[in-house]
Design a protein around this motif. Structure first.
Motif, PDB file in Angstrom:
ATOM      1  N   TYR B  31     116.920  49.707   4.829  1.00  0.00           N
ATOM      2  CA  TYR B  31     117.303  49.532   6.237  1.00  0.00           C
ATOM      3  C   TYR B  31     118.729  50.023   6.469  1.00  0.00           C
ATOM      4  CZ  TYR B  31     118.241  47.913  10.813  1.00  0.00           C
ATOM      5  OH  TYR B  31     118.572  47.915  12.133  1.00  0.00           O
ATOM      6  N   LEU B  37     112.594  49.851   9.017  1.00  0.00           N
ATOM      7  CA  LEU B  37     112.213  48.457   8.785  1.00  0.00           C
ATOM      8  C   LEU B  37     110.960  48.415   7.919  1.00  0.00           C
ATOM      9  CD1 LEU B  37     112.873  47.135  12.344  1.00  0.00           C
ATOM     10  CD2 LEU B  37     114.061  46.441  10.286  1.00  0.00           C
ATOM     11  N   LEU B  89     109.512  61.616   9.875  1.00  0.00           N
ATOM     12  CA  LEU B  89     109.926  60.724  10.958  1.00  0.00           C
ATOM     13  C   LEU B  89     111.404  60.916  11.284  1.00  0.00           C
ATOM     14  CD1 LEU B  89     108.806  58.257  12.624  1.00  0.00           C
ATOM     15  CD2 LEU B  89     109.899  56.835  10.946  1.00  0.00           C
ATOM     16  N   LEU B  95     110.917  60.960  17.744  1.00  0.00           N
ATOM     17  CA  LEU B  95     110.547  59.730  17.065  1.00  0.00           C
ATOM     18  C   LEU B  95     111.778  58.928  16.653  1.00  0.00           C
ATOM     19  CD1 LEU B  95     107.610  61.014  14.859  1.00  0.00           C
ATOM     20  CD2 LEU B  95     107.470  59.656  16.930  1.00  0.00           C
ATOM     21  N   ARG B  98     113.108  56.091  18.837  1.00  0.00           N
ATOM     22  CA  ARG B  98     112.573  54.732  18.674  1.00  0.00           C
ATOM     23  C   ARG B  98     112.309  54.490  17.205  1.00  0.00           C
ATOM     24  NH1 ARG B  98     109.001  53.977  24.122  1.00  0.00           N
ATOM     25  NH2 ARG B  98     110.802  54.157  25.465  1.00  0.00           N
ATOM     26  N   GLU B 100     113.442  52.517  14.752  1.00  0.00           N
ATOM     27  CA  GLU B 100     113.188  51.218  14.138  1.00  0.00           C
ATOM     28  C   GLU B 100     111.793  50.720  14.490  1.00  0.00           C
ATOM     29  OE1 GLU B 100     116.403  48.498  14.821  1.00  0.00           O
ATOM     30  OE2 GLU B 100     117.884  49.995  14.263  1.00  0.00           O
ATOM     31  N   GLY B 101     111.433  50.886  15.763  1.00  0.00           N
ATOM     32  CA  GLY B 101     110.114  50.430  16.178  1.00  0.00           C
ATOM     33  C   GLY B 101     109.001  51.223  15.506  1.00  0.00           C
ATOM     34  N   ASN B 102     109.175  52.543  15.473  1.00  0.00           N
ATOM     35  CA  ASN B 102     108.144  53.370  14.850  1.00  0.00           C
ATOM     36  C   ASN B 102     108.026  53.109  13.367  1.00  0.00           C
ATOM     37  OD1 ASN B 102     106.885  54.878  16.852  1.00  0.00           O
ATOM     38  ND2 ASN B 102     108.689  56.142  17.087  1.00  0.00           N
ATOM     39  N   LEU B 104     108.566  50.462  11.879  1.00  0.00           N
ATOM     40  CA  LEU B 104     107.907  49.171  11.711  1.00  0.00           C
ATOM     41  C   LEU B 104     106.389  49.334  11.763  1.00  0.00           C
ATOM     42  CD1 LEU B 104     108.800  46.189  11.500  1.00  0.00           C
ATOM     43  CD2 LEU B 104     108.278  46.013  13.901  1.00  0.00           C
ATOM     44  N   LEU B 105     105.910  50.056  12.767  1.00  0.00           N
ATOM     45  CA  LEU B 105     104.465  50.258  12.880  1.00  0.00           C
ATOM     46  C   LEU B 105     103.930  51.066  11.705  1.00  0.00           C
ATOM     47  CD1 LEU B 105     103.915  50.914  16.677  1.00  0.00           C
ATOM     48  CD2 LEU B 105     103.415  48.867  15.377  1.00  0.00           C
ATOM     49  N   LEU B 106     104.683  52.100  11.319  1.00  0.00           N
ATOM     50  CA  LEU B 106     104.263  52.912  10.178  1.00  0.00           C
ATOM     51  C   LEU B 106     104.135  52.068   8.918  1.00  0.00           C
ATOM     52  CD1 LEU B 106     106.116  56.328  10.072  1.00  0.00           C
ATOM     53  CD2 LEU B 106     103.708  55.847  10.333  1.00  0.00           C
ATOM     54  N   PHE B 108     103.752  48.935   8.734  1.00  0.00           N
ATOM     55  CA  PHE B 108     102.627  48.003   8.853  1.00  0.00           C
ATOM     56  C   PHE B 108     101.340  48.696   8.441  1.00  0.00           C
ATOM     57  CE2 PHE B 108     104.621  44.485  11.161  1.00  0.00           C
ATOM     58  CZ  PHE B 108     103.906  43.459  10.590  1.00  0.00           C
ATOM     59  N   GLY B 109     101.189  49.925   8.914  1.00  0.00           N
ATOM     60  CA  GLY B 109     100.017  50.696   8.521  1.00  0.00           C
ATOM     61  C   GLY B 109      99.967  50.869   7.013  1.00  0.00           C
ATOM     62  N   ILE B 110     101.090  51.240   6.447  1.00  0.00           N
ATOM     63  CA  ILE B 110     101.149  51.460   5.006  1.00  0.00           C
ATOM     64  C   ILE B 110     100.818  50.169   4.265  1.00  0.00           C
ATOM     65  CG2 ILE B 110     102.718  51.963   3.093  1.00  0.00           C
ATOM     66  CD1 ILE B 110     104.159  53.877   4.969  1.00  0.00           C
TER      67      ILE B 110
END
Lengths: 302, 296, 242, 394
Positions: B31, B37, B89, B95, B98, B100-102, B104-106, B108-110
């Motif tokens: 981070y 994130l 990214l 990209l 955003r 930090e937000g992206n 985070l979603l990435l 989460f997917g991983i």
């Protein structure tokens, strides 16, 4: 714009109403799942798509609704239980929304996730304290009845998101998404607007939660607060294109189909595909399928 | 009530805390240097744990050796994730806005992908093995050898990392990057390399923590997430990018959790952790112990 | 008549004192310029007036009501609008929508979206942006985004507008055009303007009166002509920064 | 002579034809089981026993459906130890796979979960490794509890056993799972009645990974008995950590897992003296089918059947088999049959009172050396309780 989409939507709704006449129990069940996901994802878009406050804990409203639903159902009957569930989720959103919505960006995402897990463990402990692990709801409505009710909620959620997005509030929410300080400075009461969106996006998931407990006849906290529900909602919305009421149909249809093929025999494969879809859409198509199809900018004649 | 005063409990708290220190350290590096994130961080713990589990079960290799293999493997995964996903990214302006937000979603997917791959490969049944599980008595304190070993390893490793960041040229570069990204590029730091290095160290340390953990706890493919949450609590408590603050916070959380559970009930453990997590995010996302930046 | 009054306003961030005991008044219909080097506290001053930040001490009065501590959206509805030095367009919305938001939620609180759109188009016309109304705000040039900042501020229907370096980064021609536009707009609506500007000439030509800040303190206040002559100003500001 | 030969040939052909018709038309029996996840370690013997029964029946020519023998075919899914998933699976089995009969999933959580589905579709299912007083009180009509360890009977049985062996203080550790919580709720008043002091009473989450703080409390309290109402994962954890922490109580009870063969393999001598939930033993002479079952099972799997889960699983199959023989595949017929008849099982005769097995007594089992002995109640005991010896020093 309304005209272009009204007719396909009405056709889709009519077709959805007709499903039970041609399908067996199993397919009705699948259609019910689809309607459920559309209702949940539409509600999510009302908050996260419009304001940019990405909730990764929307299952908290679903779970609370389910809990309130199972507690009330035997006492006051289904209609009041479902209503009570929606109300409880809305009130909960109002209560936690004010402090929670002051946290922004990725911290909000983590906060919502943490909040949902926190509530899950609280409910588990409360239930264990009452000597309960799970609860049953025997003699609930038939799958067919549930299907029509949830279909109605899906339609309501879609309409709500559609009209809010085009309302005065919708302008405020999108302004907040783009730049919160600027929105505040041009007179948007941001705290109030965010809270309104938060509460509005909580009510229908609460009602859906209560109905889905009736569907499985079974309530267990870690089941109804399963974080995978939140995760699926976000993925459906992102696949579909997350700031538009039309998005969820594609995302939900795709994932429900995938899920039906895979869940019983290869549940892990389903989850892996879910993760890969999310990664791919964030990296390659942030606008989602709908975003790709209707290449922007959107015309905004009011 | 007597339990509260026992050395046994303090020791348990220190072991838990020291694992948190290691896990959070890696999160903080990733981070701090890249504003990513990493919610898949705890899954590196899981992978490390399985590496040691299998090596021990199949070939009897000591986890104290296989932890190096676990660390190397997760470090390689880190490099792979960086090159495969995050370079893209970080290079895409749209990209990055955003980021930090992206991220985070990435992640989460991983995380979902990793967990389910593991569940597919190893199935989700809890597993454990027994290694160094003799109890050594020090006074009236009974300590399992493997816990003692874990505590010693985490202690040494934390020290090494602190020294590395203070004296080694790459350590300094990482610190520079954490404090001021643009300035760091201007003074001639190869940002790309430093970022890969941060990923490798961050993931590797988490993998190593997992290897240690596998001696003490049952492991499952889904064991990682609570560590992610704990790591976030630690990082936020200690201040994002503040490594020493993070170490203090790691131990603090270990103590908080162990004593909290001992004072109330094990069933409240998750409520406790998530409660602290929420509170910390609500009250002060930029960190409680440290300021906004600063690596001392 | 006094529209805005600041009474020994101070603001500290952590240990850092951004503003110290600043007092001045702005009368209705005036154009007041704020001058000062980078870090003199100009933008902080605007944030305090607009409500984006709260003073550590002191009072701010607007139309005879105390407004320090009230929120930006309340201040906006009361009739204060501001622009941001670093532009903050609603990048993902169209130019028209940007302005509509201000009409819908500013002091006029327009309910009808049709009327809001019509009103927004008028304002865009005044600032020469009407042809770009369907474009996403993020895709405008810097000059366009600066104009949009002003358009959005105007659309809230303010009595007092705070312009924060709206001319920075513009070419000479663009500055001239914008100056003319601002004058016309001011006349038409009998606005009161407080303007922070780095482009000295523009400020001299526009302002009735100038307040000079240095290291968070007001060092001088007076007519433009007098200010340029003032030794303290030359030492503190002209000498160092520009 | 010739005609006779011809006749028997024709009869044989007819039989074969009938057999092939049967082969094309098997009885499909569906169930879900936790192959993976938190409970996976405990489900092996139930799964093996289902298959053991299927093979036995198929070897006999098939399941007797009102006189017609048809082969059995299983349709099963892994519920991943998630009761919610079990609900989906049973609904799928009924509506999509359209199975003829159902067998039960593993454990009380899943039983409770699917009871709503079998109720909704009026599909009778004989339960096995589960019991719930709460569910019994909801009066379901399509699920029966084969087990004798109904919480309201099992709780008092434990208290009686403690009292009879002169144990005066206990520590009670309970995972937050339905059966465990229910047993505890009936145990507490029974302990009080018998003047047994509860020194530690803690609940913990089912997925607990470290029991140290709990066991420190237990050790400090130094009770005569430790009752852990654990499931396989936490039973394993207790065995490891109780030894680490030197828990020395003479009576140490873990609930689920100890009867499984892996349990004794994994912990070896440490299991000596461990008390667990009992139900069945081949040594009780009154249960005539018990020893033959034991022998056949051991022959096939080269290990003894699980005294709890294998027995229960086999009993539920026996009950279903006997009901189908009389009622065929008609749901209403099966339901009526199960509710009213008495069934001959490896655990002796079983008759349901409502949904509860009213005949078999609840019991406790102790691992003594290498053998498993029923130690309570005296009516069926195969040995006396022995104090747990000290943990072996590795």
């Amino acid at each position: 714009m309304i005209g272009r989409w009204t007719i396909p939507l009405i056709v889709a709704l009519a077709a959805a109403c007709g499903v039970p006449f041609v399908a067996g129990d199993y397919l009705i069940g699948v259609a019910l799942s689809l309607a459920m996901w559309i209702a949940l994802t539409e509600s999510w878009i009302l908050l996260s798509g419009l304001t940019g406050y990405v909730s990764l804990g929307h299952v908290v409203f679903y779970g609370l609704g389910a809990y309130v639903g199972i507690l009330l159902w035997g006492e006051v009957g289904g209609v009041l239980a479902v209503g009570g569930a929606g109300l409880a989720s809305g009130v909960f959103a109002l209560a936690v929304g004010y402090p929670a919505l002051r946290v922004r960006g990725p911290y909000f995402v983590m906060l919502t996730f943490g909040l949902a897990e926190f509530c899950k463990y609280i409910v588990i402990d409360v239930e264990a304290g009452l000597g309960q692990f799970s609860r049953l709801l025997l003699g609930g409505p038939s799958v067919l009845q549930l299907y029509y009710v949830v279909l109605g909620l899906a339609a309501a959620a879609t309409a709500l998101t559609f009209f809010v997005a085009r309302s005065r509030l919708g302008y405020a929410l999108r302004a907040i998404r783009e730049n919160e300080e600027a929105a505040e400075t041009v007179g948007v009461p941001v705290a109030f607007c965010k809270l309104a969106a938060f509460a509005l996006s909580a009510i229908i998931p609460g009602m859906v939660g209560a109905l889905m407990v009736a569907r499985s006849s079974y309530f267990e906290p870690s089941q109804v607060f399963d974080p995978i529900v939140s995760f699926t909602i976000v993925t459906m919305a992102i696949i579909g294109g997350s700031d538009d009421a039309r998005g969820p149909f594609l995302g939900a249809a795709l994932l429900v189909l995938l899920s039906e093929i895979l869940w019983a025999r290869a549940p892990q494969v389903y989850m892996i595909l879910l993760g890969i879809l999310l990664i791919a859409f964030v990296l390659f198509a942030p606008g989602g399928i709908t975003g790709r199809l209707l290449s922007r900018p959107v015309k905004v004649k009011p | 009530m007597q339990a509260i005063l026992s050395w046994q409990l303090l020791f348990a708290a220190l072991v838990t805390g020291s694992i948190y220190v290691l896990v959070a350290l890696g999160l903080n590096l990733v981070y701090g240097t890249m504003r990513l994130l990493n919610v898949a961080h705890g899954d590196m713990v899981m992978i490390g744990a399985y590496v040691s589990y299998w090596l021990f079960t199949l070939s009897g290799l000591s986890p104290l050796l296989s932890m190096l293999i676990a660390a190397a493997l997760t470090a390689a995964l880190g490099a792979l994730a960086y090159v495969g996903l995050f370079r893209r990214l970080l290079a895409n302006r749209q990209l990055v806005q955003r980021l930090e937000g992206n991220s985070l979603l990435l992640f989460f997917g991983i995380s979902i992908v990793i967990q389910n791959l593991a569940s597919l490969a190893f199935d989700s049944t809890p597993r454990a093995y027994q290694y160094l599980d003799r109890v050594v008595a020090i006074g009236n304190l009974g300590i399992t050898e493997n816990r003692l070993a874990a505590l010693i390893v985490t202690g040494i490793l934390s020290l090494v990392i602190v020294l590395f960041l203070r004296f080694h040229i790459y350590g300094l570069a990482i610190k520079a990057l954490m404090q001021h990204r643009e300035a760091a590029t201007v003074v001639g730091i190869d940002v790309e390399r430093v970022q890969i290095l941060s990923f490798c160290i961050g993931f590797g340390v988490a993998g190593l923590a997992g290897a240690l953990l596998s001696m003490m706890e049952q492991i499952t493919p889904f064991m990682g997430f609570p560590f992610t949450i704990a790591a976030f609590v630690v990082v936020i408590l200690g201040g994002l990018g503040n490594l020493l603050g993070g170490m203090a916070a790691g131990l603090l959380l270990g103590i908080l959790e162990t004593y909290g559970v001992a004072l109330t009930s094990p069933s409240l453990r998750s409520v406790l952790i998530y409660g602290v997590f929420i509170l910390v995010l609500l009250v002060r996302p930029q960190g409680l112990l440290g300021g906004k930046r600063v690596v001392r | 008549m006094t529209l805005l009054k600041l009474q020994s306003v101070s603001k500290t961030f952590g240990g850092l004192r951004a503003l110290r005991d600043v007092s001045f008044e702005v009368a209705s219909g005036e154009i007041v310029g704020i001058m000062g080097a980078n870090g003199a506290g100009k933008t902080t001053l605007f944030s305090l007036i607009a409500g984006n930040a709260t003073p550590s001490s002191g009072e701010i009065w607007f139309k005879g009501r105390r407004i320090d501590g009230s929120r930006p959206d309340q201040n906006c509805r009361a009739g204060i609008a501001r622009t941001f030095q670093i532009v903050r367009p609603f990048a993902g919305l169209t130019v028209l929508e940007n302005v509509m938001v201000a009409v819908l939620f500013g002091s006029s609180r327009e309910r009808s979206r049709a009327k809001a759109a019509a009103r927004a188009e008028e304002i865009l016309h005044e600032l020469g942006l009407e042809e770009r109304k369907s474009q996403l705000a993020g895709s405008l040039t810097l000059s366009g985004q600066k104009r949009l900042e002003i358009a959005r501020a105007l659309a809230t229907g303010p009595q007092l507008i705070l312009l924060d370096e709206v001319m920075a980064g513009l070419t000479a021609t663009e500055v001239n055009e914008l100056l003319t536009a601002i004058r016309v707009i001011k006349q038409r609506r009998s606005l009161t303007i407080v303007i922070v500007e780095h482009v000295m000439q523009a400020l001299m030509r526009l302002a009735d009166r100038i307040v000079v800040l240095h290291h968070g303190e007001k060092i001088v206040e007076g007519l433009p002509a007098a200010i340029v002559e003032d030794e303290r100003v030359i030492a503190a500001y002209l000498g160092s920064a520009s | 002579m010739k005609r006779r030969w011809l006749l028997s040939l024709m009869a044989g052909l007819a039989l074969m034809a009938a057999a092939s018709a049967q082969a094309a038309d098997p009885v499909r029996i569906g169930f879900a089981i936790s192959k993976t996840g938190l409970f996976a370690a405990g489900t092996g013997s139930q799964f093996d026993t289902y298959n053991f029964w299927k093979d036995q029946v198929n070897a006999r020519g098939g399941l007797d459906v009102k006189g017609v023998k048809r082969p059995i075919e299983f349709v099963w899914y892994d519920d991943q130890s998630d009761p919610g998933k079990a609900v989906q699976i049973y609904e799928k089995l009924i509506t999509s796979d359209k199975v003829d009969l159902l067998l039960a999933p593993w454990g009380t959580p899943a039983h409770i979960a699917v009871s709503g589905v079998v109720e909704r579709y009026k599909f009778p299912m004989v339960g096995d490794s589960a019991a719930s007083v709460k569910l019994r009180e909801l009066k379901p009509g399509n699920l029966w509890f084969t087990t004798a360890v109904m919480p309201d009977r099992f709780g008092p049985v434990i208290a009686d056993a403690l009292k009879a062996n002169g144990l005066k203080t206990v520590a009670v550790l309970t995972p937050q799972l339905p059966f465990a919580l229910e047993v505890k709720s009936f145990l507490m008043p029974a302990l009080k009645k018998n003047d047994i002091e509860v020194k530690v009473n803690e609940e913990y989450p089912p997925s607990i990974k470290d029991m140290t703080s709990l066991l420190i409390n237990v050790k400090n309290a130094n009770p005569d008995a430790v009752l852990v109402f654990s499931y396989p994962a936490d039973s394993t954890l207790y065995m490891k950590q109780a030894r680490e922490n030197g828990i020395a109580a003479p009576f140490q009870f873990v609930m689920v897992g100890a009867t499984e063969s892996w349990f004794t393999k994994q912990f070896g001598a440490a299991t000596d003296g461990i008390v667990t939930m009992g139900h069945w033993s081949p040594k009780v002479a009154a249960w005539k089918k018990a020893q033959p079952f034991f022998d056949a099972y051991e022959k096939q799997f080269h290990e003894a059947p699980d005294y709890l889960d294998s027995a229960l699983a086999y009993m539920s199959c026996e009950i279903l088999e006997q009901a189908v023989a009389k009622a065929g595949l008609d749901k209403d017929g099966i339901r009526k049959e199960i509710s009213t008849e008495t069934f001959e099982t490896i655990n002796g005769p079983v008759k349901f009172n409502g949904v509860e097995n009213a005949t078999t007594p609840a019991s406790l089992l102790q691992i003594q050396g290498k053998s498993m002995e029923l130690i309570w109640p005296p009516s069926i005991a195969t040995a006396k309780f022995e104090k747990k010896p000290a943990w072996p020093a590795n």
